[in-house]
Design an enzyme around this catalytic site. Sequence first.
Site, PDB file in Angstrom:
ATOM      1  N   ASP A  59      18.030  36.109  23.958  1.00 57.82           N
ATOM      2  CA  ASP A  59      17.191  36.934  23.101  1.00 57.82           C
ATOM      3  C   ASP A  59      18.070  38.105  22.662  1.00 57.82           C
ATOM      4  O   ASP A  59      19.071  38.415  23.316  1.00 57.82           O
ATOM      5  CB  ASP A  59      15.977  37.428  23.906  1.00 57.82           C
ATOM      6  CG  ASP A  59      15.244  38.560  23.219  1.00 57.82           C
ATOM      7  OD1 ASP A  59      14.858  38.385  22.058  1.00 57.82           O
ATOM      8  OD2 ASP A  59      15.081  39.624  23.853  1.00 57.82           O
ATOM      9  N   ASP A 113      16.881  41.647  21.024  1.00 54.87           N
ATOM     10  CA  ASP A 113      16.407  43.014  21.248  1.00 54.87           C
ATOM     11  C   ASP A 113      16.092  43.267  22.725  1.00 54.87           C
ATOM     12  O   ASP A 113      15.338  42.519  23.352  1.00 54.87           O
ATOM     13  CB  ASP A 113      15.157  43.278  20.415  1.00 54.87           C
ATOM     14  CG  ASP A 113      15.445  43.246  18.922  1.00 54.87           C
ATOM     15  OD1 ASP A 113      16.537  42.801  18.537  1.00 54.87           O
ATOM     16  OD2 ASP A 113      14.567  43.652  18.145  1.00 54.87           O
ATOM     17  N   GLU A 117      15.319  47.840  20.170  1.00 55.98           N
ATOM     18  CA  GLU A 117      14.396  46.968  19.455  1.00 55.98           C
ATOM     19  C   GLU A 117      14.630  47.235  17.968  1.00 55.98           C
ATOM     20  O   GLU A 117      14.344  48.327  17.469  1.00 55.98           O
ATOM     21  CB  GLU A 117      12.948  47.273  19.834  1.00 55.98           C
ATOM     22  CG  GLU A 117      12.585  46.913  21.263  1.00 55.98           C
ATOM     23  CD  GLU A 117      12.470  45.403  21.483  1.00 55.98           C
ATOM     24  OE1 GLU A 117      12.155  44.679  20.520  1.00 55.98           O
ATOM     25  OE2 GLU A 117      12.707  44.960  22.625  1.00 55.98           O
ATOM     26  N   ARG A 141       3.721  45.221  11.856  1.00 55.88           N
ATOM     27  CA  ARG A 141       4.817  46.193  11.933  1.00 55.88           C
ATOM     28  C   ARG A 141       5.684  46.169  10.678  1.00 55.88           C
ATOM     29  O   ARG A 141       6.048  47.213  10.145  1.00 55.88           O
ATOM     30  CB  ARG A 141       5.671  45.913  13.180  1.00 55.88           C
ATOM     31  CG  ARG A 141       5.007  46.337  14.489  1.00 55.88           C
ATOM     32  CD  ARG A 141       5.852  45.954  15.685  1.00 55.88           C
ATOM     33  NE  ARG A 141       5.795  44.521  15.942  1.00 55.88           N
ATOM     34  CZ  ARG A 141       6.610  43.889  16.788  1.00 55.88           C
ATOM     35  NH1 ARG A 141       7.569  44.549  17.417  1.00 55.88           N
ATOM     36  NH2 ARG A 141       6.475  42.591  16.987  1.00 55.88           N
ATOM     37  N   SER A 160      16.387  35.436  17.932  1.00 57.43           N
ATOM     38  CA  SER A 160      15.814  36.774  17.871  1.00 57.43           C
ATOM     39  C   SER A 160      14.538  36.864  17.050  1.00 57.43           C
ATOM     40  O   SER A 160      14.434  36.265  15.978  1.00 57.43           O
ATOM     41  CB  SER A 160      16.858  37.733  17.267  1.00 57.43           C
ATOM     42  OG  SER A 160      16.327  39.025  17.105  1.00 57.43           O
ATOM     43  N   LYS A 209      11.298  30.246  18.923  1.00 57.21           N
ATOM     44  CA  LYS A 209      12.448  30.512  19.802  1.00 57.21           C
ATOM     45  C   LYS A 209      12.753  29.287  20.665  1.00 57.21           C
ATOM     46  O   LYS A 209      13.912  28.875  20.786  1.00 57.21           O
ATOM     47  CB  LYS A 209      12.159  31.722  20.702  1.00 57.21           C
ATOM     48  CG  LYS A 209      12.340  33.054  20.021  1.00 57.21           C
ATOM     49  CD  LYS A 209      12.306  34.173  21.039  1.00 57.21           C
ATOM     50  CE  LYS A 209      12.780  35.477  20.426  1.00 57.21           C
ATOM     51  NZ  LYS A 209      12.960  36.528  21.443  1.00 57.21           N
ATOM     52  N   ASP A 225      13.733  39.107  27.698  1.00 57.07           N
ATOM     53  CA  ASP A 225      13.069  40.220  28.386  1.00 57.07           C
ATOM     54  C   ASP A 225      11.574  40.325  28.100  1.00 57.07           C
ATOM     55  O   ASP A 225      10.863  41.013  28.831  1.00 57.07           O
ATOM     56  CB  ASP A 225      13.729  41.541  27.989  1.00 57.07           C
ATOM     57  CG  ASP A 225      13.344  41.981  26.586  1.00 57.07           C
ATOM     58  OD1 ASP A 225      12.682  43.030  26.455  1.00 57.07           O
ATOM     59  OD2 ASP A 225      13.669  41.275  25.625  1.00 57.07           O
ATOM     60  N   ASN A 269       7.446  37.089  24.409  1.00 58.28           N
ATOM     61  CA  ASN A 269       7.731  36.087  23.376  1.00 58.28           C
ATOM     62  C   ASN A 269       8.948  35.218  23.724  1.00 58.28           C
ATOM     63  O   ASN A 269       9.321  34.333  22.954  1.00 58.28           O
ATOM     64  CB  ASN A 269       7.934  36.753  22.011  1.00 58.28           C
ATOM     65  CG  ASN A 269       9.152  37.658  21.958  1.00 58.28           C
ATOM     66  OD1 ASN A 269       9.442  38.357  22.927  1.00 58.28           O
ATOM     67  ND2 ASN A 269       9.847  37.660  20.845  1.00 58.28           N
TER      68      ASN A 269
END
Length: 228
Positions: free
Chosen positions: A21, A23, A30, A66, A109, A154, A177, A180
């Site tokens: 991953d 971020d 992030e 977002r 990502s 992902k 982390d 997702n």
Amino acid sequence: LLIQGFEAPLKLKDFKLIAFDMDSTLINIECIDEVAEVAGKKAEVAAITEAAMRGEIDFTSSLTKRVSLLTGLSADDLTTVRSEIHLSDGATNLIKFLQSQGHIVAAVSGGFVDVIEPLMSEIGIANYHANKLEIIDGKLTGKILGAIVDSKVKSDTLVKFADQFKIPMADTVAIGDGANDIAMLQSAGVGIAFNAKPKLKEIADIVLDMPNLDAVIYLLGLSNLDVT
């Protein structure tokens, strides 16, 4: 450090594809939060990011919300964000080591190609997949082009890379982390939660709560699994 569910020692040479991953895993920020800071919307966006990473909000809908807050931001401002990206502690050592040993390194990502692409080129990761921001007349439209890179995408991307290089899924490692990353870690031969949110720790094969990512080198070379 917690290792669970393995009856034989882990050896790095047994794993051919290592997928990260981005971020808060491979990099120390992030991406969307930093883009939002340039747009003057960081607090609002960061709160949604945290909730999404904890698994409290659906990732796809949260990302859509977002990104919509970034409408009108100049594409030139993404250069500022790129300059703020730094690899996590130990990441450079880990990537160089993996590449020197012939392992395929990939990045998957939920962030943005527009931000991470220069870094991927710099560190020599040719296999990566991330979201693409829609930019018209030099401005962000607040939309994402194509399918959003969510938990399922992902996982599917990890499988795609494994198929591309004819690597059995049992010989893959996924490191992440956030919530997702759950599907990707579950699909991999070994899933590593790196300084992760509680929901990811629950399903990970290995929980690594250490500041340095290059601990993975030693972790996957352990001669026994009695580690505290």
